[in-house]
Design a protein around this motif. Structure first.
Motif, PDB file in Angstrom:
ATOM      1  N   LEU A 131       0.829  -1.210   0.000  1.00  0.00           N
ATOM      2  CA  LEU A 131       0.000   0.000   0.000  1.00  0.00           C
ATOM      3  C   LEU A 131       0.863   1.259   0.000  1.00  0.00           C
ATOM      4  O   LEU A 131       0.551   2.235  -0.693  1.00  0.00           O
ATOM      5  N   GLN A 132       1.945   1.235   0.762  1.00  0.00           N
ATOM      6  CA  GLN A 132       2.846   2.392   0.780  1.00  0.00           C
ATOM      7  C   GLN A 132       3.492   2.605  -0.586  1.00  0.00           C
ATOM      8  O   GLN A 132       3.597   3.733  -1.065  1.00  0.00           O
ATOM      9  N   ASP A 133       3.913   1.500  -1.233  1.00  0.00           N
ATOM     10  CA  ASP A 133       4.498   1.616  -2.568  1.00  0.00           C
ATOM     11  C   ASP A 133       3.496   2.185  -3.564  1.00  0.00           C
ATOM     12  O   ASP A 133       3.828   3.047  -4.380  1.00  0.00           O
ATOM     13  N   LEU A 134       2.262   1.695  -3.492  1.00  0.00           N
ATOM     14  CA  LEU A 134       1.218   2.213  -4.389  1.00  0.00           C
ATOM     15  C   LEU A 134       0.962   3.698  -4.132  1.00  0.00           C
ATOM     16  O   LEU A 134       0.771   4.478  -5.069  1.00  0.00           O
ATOM     17  N   GLN A 135       0.985   4.078  -2.870  1.00  0.00           N
ATOM     18  CA  GLN A 135       0.769   5.481  -2.528  1.00  0.00           C
ATOM     19  C   GLN A 135       1.887   6.348  -3.097  1.00  0.00           C
ATOM     20  O   GLN A 135       1.638   7.434  -3.634  1.00  0.00           O
ATOM     21  N   ILE A 165       3.746   5.703  -5.725  1.00  0.00           N
ATOM     22  CA  ILE A 165       3.572   5.760  -7.181  1.00  0.00           C
ATOM     23  C   ILE A 165       2.461   6.740  -7.538  1.00  0.00           C
ATOM     24  O   ILE A 165       2.604   7.553  -8.461  1.00  0.00           O
ATOM     25  N   GLU A 166       1.364   6.659  -6.809  1.00  0.00           N
ATOM     26  CA  GLU A 166       0.246   7.575  -7.049  1.00  0.00           C
ATOM     27  C   GLU A 166       0.679   9.025  -6.860  1.00  0.00           C
ATOM     28  O   GLU A 166       0.353   9.898  -7.667  1.00  0.00           O
ATOM     29  N   ASP A 167       1.425   9.284  -5.789  1.00  0.00           N
ATOM     30  CA  ASP A 167       1.899  10.650  -5.522  1.00  0.00           C
ATOM     31  C   ASP A 167       2.830  11.131  -6.633  1.00  0.00           C
ATOM     32  O   ASP A 167       2.755  12.287  -7.058  1.00  0.00           O
ATOM     33  N   ARG A 168       3.711  10.237  -7.102  1.00  0.00           N
ATOM     34  CA  ARG A 168       4.619  10.616  -8.189  1.00  0.00           C
ATOM     35  C   ARG A 168       3.844  10.947  -9.458  1.00  0.00           C
ATOM     36  O   ARG A 168       4.164  11.900 -10.158  1.00  0.00           O
ATOM     37  N   LEU A 169       2.816  10.134  -9.732  1.00  0.00           N
ATOM     38  CA  LEU A 169       2.022  10.388 -10.942  1.00  0.00           C
ATOM     39  C   LEU A 169       1.255  11.706 -10.823  1.00  0.00           C
ATOM     40  O   LEU A 169       1.128  12.446 -11.793  1.00  0.00           O
ATOM     41  N   ARG A 170       0.741  11.999  -9.650  1.00  0.00           N
ATOM     42  CA  ARG A 170       0.024  13.263  -9.452  1.00  0.00           C
ATOM     43  C   ARG A 170       0.978  14.444  -9.496  1.00  0.00           C
ATOM     44  O   ARG A 170       0.622  15.520  -9.948  1.00  0.00           O
ATOM     45  N   GLY A 171       2.210  14.236  -9.028  1.00  0.00           N
ATOM     46  CA  GLY A 171       3.169  15.317  -8.927  1.00  0.00           C
ATOM     47  C   GLY A 171       3.838  15.678 -10.241  1.00  0.00           C
ATOM     48  O   GLY A 171       4.502  16.702 -10.329  1.00  0.00           O
TER      49      GLY A 171
END
Length: 132
Positions: free
Chosen positions: A50-54, A56-62
């Motif tokens: 879950l932390q890894d997915l978070q 990745i999600e943050d990087r994609l949003r950023g």
């Protein structure tokens, strides 16, 4: 006497059953311990995932979008490409002059590959000579 023997048999049987129950209880305790360990490992693994997915999600949003002037340039480039396709299409298919040739300029010659040279009326190339 008979009752005493019967009583001793019952006590022996009771002792055996108590031993079996204790052994079974130890086995169940070990199984529970292993199950708890597996459960903790799975929980830890899930938290890590879950932390890894978070992340990745943050990087994609950023990720920043390209700057507006670059987007505008790209849009204009592709619009000009689409506009010039019809002019180049005849030339690339070998059906018309080079699009940049003006009315007073001589037409450009395209490079010929050996396959196009055979059918164009040119004489055949001389064969290489062998050393004697």
């Amino acid at each position: 006497m008979e009752l005493i023997e019967k009583h001793e048999e019952i006590l022996e049987r009771r002792a055996e059953l108590l031993e079996q129950m204790e052994s079974r209880r130890e086995q169940l305790k070990i199984q529970r311990t292993k199950q708890v360990e597996k459960s903790e490992a799975a929980r830890h693994r899930n938290i890590t995932l879950l932390q890894d997915l978070q992340k990745i999600e943050d990087r994609l949003r950023g990720r920043q979008l390209p700057r507006p002037h670059l987007l505008a340039l790209e849009t204009r480039y592709w619009a000009s490409v689409e506009q010039s396709v019809p002019a180049w299409e005849h030339f690339l298919l070998g059906k018309g002059p080079h699009p940049t040739d003006g009315p007073g300029q001589p037409p450009r010659r395209t490079k010929q590959t050996p396959s196009t040279a055979k059918g164009s009326g040119l004489p055949p190339r001389p064969k290489p000579r062998t050393a004697r």
